[in-house]
Scaffold this motif. Structure first.
Motif, PDB file in Angstrom:
ATOM      1  N   UNK A  18       0.834  -1.195   0.000  1.00  0.00           N
ATOM      2  CA  UNK A  18       0.000   0.000   0.000  1.00  0.00           C
ATOM      3  C   UNK A  18       0.869   1.247   0.000  1.00  0.00           C
ATOM      4  N   UNK A  19       0.302   2.420   0.295  1.00  0.00           N
ATOM      5  CA  UNK A  19       1.088   3.660   0.245  1.00  0.00           C
ATOM      6  C   UNK A  19       2.343   3.655   1.110  1.00  0.00           C
ATOM      7  N   UNK A  20       2.255   3.161   2.344  1.00  0.00           N
ATOM      8  CA  UNK A  20       3.434   3.158   3.215  1.00  0.00           C
ATOM      9  C   UNK A  20       4.511   2.230   2.658  1.00  0.00           C
ATOM     10  N   UNK A  21       4.126   1.010   2.288  1.00  0.00           N
ATOM     11  CA  UNK A  21       5.094   0.048   1.785  1.00  0.00           C
ATOM     12  C   UNK A  21       5.693   0.452   0.456  1.00  0.00           C
ATOM     13  N   UNK A  76     -10.498  -0.086   0.235  1.00  0.00           N
ATOM     14  CA  UNK A  76     -11.635   0.714   0.685  1.00  0.00           C
ATOM     15  C   UNK A  76     -11.122   1.884   1.507  1.00  0.00           C
ATOM     16  N   UNK A  77     -11.479   3.104   1.095  1.00  0.00           N
ATOM     17  CA  UNK A  77     -10.834   4.295   1.639  1.00  0.00           C
ATOM     18  C   UNK A  77     -11.639   5.513   1.203  1.00  0.00           C
ATOM     19  N   UNK A  78     -11.385   6.665   1.834  1.00  0.00           N
ATOM     20  CA  UNK A  78     -12.002   7.903   1.395  1.00  0.00           C
ATOM     21  C   UNK A  78     -11.309   8.518   0.199  1.00  0.00           C
ATOM     22  N   UNK A  79     -10.109   8.039  -0.136  1.00  0.00           N
ATOM     23  CA  UNK A  79      -9.370   8.447  -1.340  1.00  0.00           C
ATOM     24  C   UNK A  79      -8.816   9.869  -1.274  1.00  0.00           C
ATOM     25  N   UNK A  80      -8.894  10.541  -0.132  1.00  0.00           N
ATOM     26  CA  UNK A  80      -8.434  11.921  -0.043  1.00  0.00           C
ATOM     27  C   UNK A  80      -6.924  12.012   0.100  1.00  0.00           C
ATOM     28  N   UNK A  81      -6.340  12.980  -0.602  1.00  0.00           N
ATOM     29  CA  UNK A  81      -4.906  13.234  -0.548  1.00  0.00           C
ATOM     30  C   UNK A  81      -4.695  14.660  -0.070  1.00  0.00           C
ATOM     31  N   UNK A  82      -4.350  14.813   1.191  1.00  0.00           N
ATOM     32  CA  UNK A  82      -4.203  16.127   1.801  1.00  0.00           C
ATOM     33  C   UNK A  82      -2.950  16.828   1.298  1.00  0.00           C
ATOM     34  N   UNK A  83      -2.768  18.069   1.774  1.00  0.00           N
ATOM     35  CA  UNK A  83      -1.569  18.824   1.410  1.00  0.00           C
ATOM     36  C   UNK A  83      -0.302  18.079   1.808  1.00  0.00           C
ATOM     37  N   UNK A 129      -6.459   3.209  -8.469  1.00  0.00           N
ATOM     38  CA  UNK A 129      -5.475   3.822  -9.350  1.00  0.00           C
ATOM     39  C   UNK A 129      -4.231   4.280  -8.582  1.00  0.00           C
ATOM     40  N   UNK A 130      -4.431   4.922  -7.426  1.00  0.00           N
ATOM     41  CA  UNK A 130      -3.294   5.469  -6.684  1.00  0.00           C
ATOM     42  C   UNK A 130      -2.304   4.389  -6.289  1.00  0.00           C
TER      43      UNK A 130
END
Length: 402
Positions: free
Chosen positions: A16-19, A46-53, A108-109
């Motif tokens: 995932x993103x961390x790995x 399953x996630x909100x898909x938000x990418x903060x600053x 996609x991310x």
């Protein structure tokens, strides 16, 4: 040569993103990296898909912002709705942070992140589930279950980035007991008109918790609810349906239609109590409890902590000194104040009175509004939150006239 004899510098468990971020940074530094995941990619998360600053800064370091911008929705405005009061604000980045965010489906991310790690030199192995490991003075041996049977893999160090999945951590006795977890339900809808605003709703249909509507580009909406605990009187899907039929949600969604059934998922937010390392192992992302206790956001912290874990792994392999205490100290220095603040803010948002008081205070005082928005959406500030007495004084204080 058998798998047991192959030695990697770094094994990353979970893509995932961390790995994926950890694998990218480590491989780019010249380490021999293997990235393991029990799923095949692309795969949904399953996630909100938000990418903060905060997440945007890490995407820039990964060289991925241009691709994310092409595929997703760029967010410039935030709206928080309470039973009494509504806060609307343009995003304004804190020093060093962008003044926008993104939404991009994890299907996609996560694929983009994995591809970036592989392009940097990491070896990707999918459909391989780590079931156990043994650490010694020179490295760590992973036991892996595959479709063809059991295998072993040897690495000098490892990073655990398995998200909210508890089985491996519990099996390895990293967790003394099951941590506190939020629960959430997400559904995709199509036909959304608004494309640049994140919506958070704290209302009677969701408290104690919140509902969200995030545009994901091309009329797609990621809609969901996050609750502190599962309600006993109805299912999460029923809770989500009740939120979708509420007036605040209907005003935004209008004729948007579901394109798939809702899916439920847990969220680990126990960072302040979570173990962050084991012998020859660093723990990153949601596996370390790095999910915001108020908003449920965790992609930004995952990308950041994966980067930090890779940095510490690189240093340990270069110096021969495994300093997991320094890694834990770096994470605590970065996140402790923010998590404590978010927990306190969540306490305000448990009741209609509390969240309405916050909203009214933010409407009355622009400085409080920007601090609130920065914490809720940007994740980059940890200001002091006024006590109830101070906040009521703010609300009752006459405003200066020009």
């Amino acid at each position: 040569m058998s798998n047991a004899a192959v030695t990697y510098d770094l094994a990353v468990i979970g893509a995932g993103p961390a790995g994926a971020a950890a694998a990218f940074h480590a491989a780019r530094a010249g380490l021999r990296v293997v990235l393991l995941d029990k799923s095949e990619f692309p795969r949904d998360k399953i996630c909100g898909d938000g990418l903060t600053a905060r997440a945007v800064l890490e995407l820039q370091k990964l060289g991925l912002e241009e691709e994310v911008q092409k595929r997703g929705a760029r967010i410039h405005q935030f709206q928080m709705t309470a039973p009494l009061g509504r806060v609307v604000a343009q995003l304004k980045g804190a020093p060093g942070f962008p003044d926008y965010a993104y939404v991009l489906p994890r299907l996609q991310l996560d694929m983009l992140l994995v591809e970036r790690a592989v392009a940097a030199g990491a070896e990707l192995r999918t459909q391989q589930e780590v079931t156990h490991w043994d650490a010694d003075d020179s490295g760590i041996t992973l036991k892996i279950k595959t479709s063809s049977g059991e295998q072993s893999l040897r690495a000098r160090l490892a990073i655990l980035a398995t998200g909210a999945h508890l089985a491996l951590a519990q099996r390895m006795r990293l967790l003394a007991r099951k941590p506190e977890m939020m629960v959430a339900s997400r559904q995709y809808l199509e036909g959304l008109d608004q494309q640049d605003t994140w919506h958070l709703h704290f209302g009677r249909s969701t408290l104690p918790g919140y509902g969200w509507i995030f545009p994901a580009g091309n009329g797609l909406a990621n809609v969901g609810i996050g609750l502190e605990h599962r309600r006993r009187d109805q299912s999460l899907s029923e809770d989500l349906a009740r939120y979708l039929s509420s007036k605040p949600a209907q005003v935004i969604l209008k004729g948007a239609k579901p394109i798939a059934p809702p899916k439920n998922f847990p969220l680990r937010w126990d960072f302040l109590q979570s173990p962050l390392s084991a012998p020859r192992m660093l723990i990153a992302g949601e596996a370390a409890g790095l999910v915001n206790p108020l908003t449920g956001e965790g992609i930004d912290y995952a990308l950041e902590s994966g980067h930090v874990a890779a940095t510490h792994a690189i240093r340990a392999l270069q110096t021969g000194v495994e300093d997991s205490a320094a890694y834990a100290a770096a994470l605590h220095a970065e996140y402790d104040k923010l998590f404590l603040f978010s927990q306190r803010l969540r306490d305000w948002c448990r009741t209609p009175w509390g969240v309405s008081t916050l909203a009214l205070g933010a409407m009355a005082r622009p400085d409080l509004k920007m601090r609130l928005v920065g914490s809720l959406l940007g994740g980059h500030t940890a200001p002091s939150l006024p006590t109830a007495k101070r906040l009521l004084k703010v609300l009752l204080r006459p405003q200066p006239t020009n």
